[in-house]
Design a protein around this motif. Structure first.
Motif, PDB file in Angstrom:
ATOM      1  N   SER A  88       1.054  -1.013   0.162  1.00 29.56           N
ATOM      2  CA  SER A  88      -0.195   0.017  -0.242  1.00 29.56           C
ATOM      3  C   SER A  88       0.881   0.956   0.535  1.00 29.56           C
ATOM      4  N   THR A 300      -6.996   1.820  -4.417  1.00 29.84           N
ATOM      5  CA  THR A 300      -7.608   2.966  -3.465  1.00 29.84           C
ATOM      6  C   THR A 300      -6.224   3.861  -2.887  1.00 29.84           C
ATOM      7  N   ALA A 301      -5.326   3.682  -2.142  1.00 31.47           N
ATOM      8  CA  ALA A 301      -4.413   4.420  -2.142  1.00 31.47           C
ATOM      9  C   ALA A 301      -3.879   4.947  -3.047  1.00 31.47           C
ATOM     10  N   GLN A 304      -6.065   8.142  -4.004  1.00 33.68           N
ATOM     11  CA  GLN A 304      -6.527   9.026  -2.965  1.00 33.68           C
ATOM     12  C   GLN A 304      -5.086   9.646  -2.926  1.00 33.68           C
ATOM     13  N   SER A 335      -6.585   4.351   3.391  1.00 28.67           N
ATOM     14  CA  SER A 335      -7.238   3.535   1.941  1.00 28.67           C
ATOM     15  C   SER A 335      -7.556   2.257   3.115  1.00 28.67           C
ATOM     16  N   THR A 338     -10.844   2.706   4.356  1.00 27.31           N
ATOM     17  CA  THR A 338     -12.324   2.655   3.594  1.00 27.31           C
ATOM     18  C   THR A 338     -12.866   1.536   3.260  1.00 27.31           C
ATOM     19  N   GLY A 345     -13.789   4.852  -1.367  1.00 25.70           N
ATOM     20  CA  GLY A 345     -12.683   5.634  -1.404  1.00 25.70           C
ATOM     21  C   GLY A 345     -13.014   6.770  -1.632  1.00 25.70           C
ATOM     22  N   ARG A 377      -8.898   1.516  -9.689  1.00 27.66           N
ATOM     23  CA  ARG A 377      -8.518   1.107  -8.345  1.00 27.66           C
ATOM     24  C   ARG A 377      -9.276  -0.682  -7.419  1.00 27.66           C
ATOM     25  N   ASN A 381      -6.943  -3.491  -6.557  1.00 28.68           N
ATOM     26  CA  ASN A 381      -7.247  -4.175  -4.553  1.00 28.68           C
ATOM     27  C   ASN A 381      -7.483  -5.161  -4.928  1.00 28.68           C
TER      28      ASN A 381
END
Ligand code: ASP
Length: 404
Positions: A88, A300-301, A304, A335, A338, A345, A377, A381
């Motif tokens: 991440s 997501t990381a 973001q 993340s 989330t 996210g 994303r 994930n």
């Protein structure tokens, strides 16, 4: 191909790819007129979401309860958390780089929609408490997944400590997890129809025009996210002793489901099927995948971090190296916290922006394009959960060899 089940999965994947393209074409031609096709995907998403809480309970419960050696269980959890965190942080760093390299927010003049109020950012206390349920009822919904995992780990531990007296509960948990996996293989026959509906809706609704203003953001996000998927996960599974090509092949099914449903939680059952085909031991993936679906979100990381840099550029705010480091840390926490649902996210992005002092109004600007970014994303994930599980398997079972 030795297993009829595996062969069926490939047919379903082939049908999903055709459905994705066909849906996209229909969406392109029909535009907003075909947005009602979304319901075909919504039905699928609802069925998947409904089975998530019991699936998490049975699989994690069974995996924990059957670890006779609790030290091994502890090692599994520690290793998987380390792999999750490292990947991440890497993904968040790519997000920052993508923002600095593509400069998606410079000079595009996008405005937030009138009357929009940004979500309230979560506080540190909210995040700590999000691991623990207020009462039992809270465990029964997808939103309570993180809380359910904590509860189930405690429950499974109690059953393991009962020893022989806990045997009937262990068998019940085992049969329960099999029943839910079976439900999944049944509903997967419907998956191509769902993919078709969502694909038509996504392209029809968010079509080529809206993407224009955001071309650089979308390009930055897709380029770097796919890089993470192909290179980092390829490396991870290679280190784990699995042929990366086999990984990509088996991962395609959950990738497509995640891409179109945009929910890691909903894709969990499909991800488990892929783990089985990759040869990851059941006691490993029963534990790592539900936890991963809930807390491990590399896509997501990346998103973001990239979005924060994008918003800083939009508002002409310079981010020094100290702010960028804080950003990576905030994104790691953001993340993890989330929710594994469509758009989760974006909500946690408020926490990230507030932590580094960026205007929350930026969220409204991303909102317009979010589903397009959410698709890639979410697919990443879920793929990260299986790649990490392969590596953890290698660490935990030194002698185990994946077949190719
Ligand atoms: N939709 C993502 C997922 O379920 C979460 C997000 O919006 O970033 O994995």
């Amino acid at each position: 191909m030795a297993y009829p089940e595996a062969r069926r999965a490939y047919y379903i994947v082939a049908a999903m790819i055709i459905a994705l393209i066909l849906g996209g074409l229909i969406g392109y031609v029909g535009g907003k007129q075909v947005q009602d096709l979304k319901i075909l995907g919504d039905v699928f998403l609802r069925v998947l979401r409904t089975i998530i809480p019991p699936l998490i309970f049975f699989t994690i419960g069974y995996a924990t309860a059957s670890f006779a050696d609790l030290r091994r269980l502890g090692r599994l959890l520690v290793f998987v958390l380390i792999v999750f965190i490292v990947t991440s942080v890497l993904a968040a760093s790519w997000g920052v780089l993508a923002g600095l390299f593509f400069k998606p927010g410079e000079g595009i003049g996008l405005k937030p929609p009138a009357g929009y109020t940004p979500p309230k950012p979560a506080t540190w206390q909210d995040i700590v408490l999000s691991f623990f349920s207020l009462d039992f009822a809270e465990l029964l919904s997808v939103a309570g997944s993180l809380k359910l995992i904590v509860f189930t780990l405690i429950f499974g531990l109690a059953v393991a400590l009962l020893g022989d007296a806990g045997a009937p509960i262990r068998s019940f948990l085992e049969a329960g997890s099999k029943a839910f996996i079976k439900i999944v293989s049944l509903i997967m026959y419907y998956a191509p129809i769902a993919v078709f509906g969502y694909s038509a809706w996504l392209i029809g609704f968010y079509g080529p025009e809206i993407v224009k203003g955001y071309v650089k953001l979308v390009a930055a996000s897709y380029t770097f996210t796919l890089f993470h998927f192909i290179v980092i996960y390829g490396l991870l599974v290679w280190l784990g002793g699995l042929n990366p090509l086999k990984y990509y092949k088996e991962q395609l099914e959950p990738f497509l489901v995640a891409f179109t449903t945009r929910s890691s939680a909903a894709t969990l059952p499909v991800n488990m099927r892929a783990a089985e085909r990759m040869g990851i031991p059941r006691d490993v993936y029963n534990m790592t995948l539900p936890i991963g679906a809930t807390i491990n979100m590399d896509g997501t990381a990346l998103y973001q971090a990239l979005s924060a840099v994008f918003i800083a550029q939009l508002f002409d705010i310079a981010l020094g190296i100290d702010k960028l480091l804080l950003l990576v840390l905030a994104v790691l926490i953001g993340s993890i916290a989330t929710a594994a649902i469509p758009g989760g996210g974006l909500i946690m992005l408020a926490f990230v922006l507030a932590t580094i002092g960026l205007p929350l109004e930026g969220i409204a600007i991303i909102l317009a394009i979010d589903p397009i970014l959410d698709a890639i994303r979410t697919a990443t994930n879920v793929s990260g959960d299986n790649a990490s599980s392969v590596l953890v398997t290698r660490i935990l079972y030194r002698g185990l060899r994946f077949s190719s």
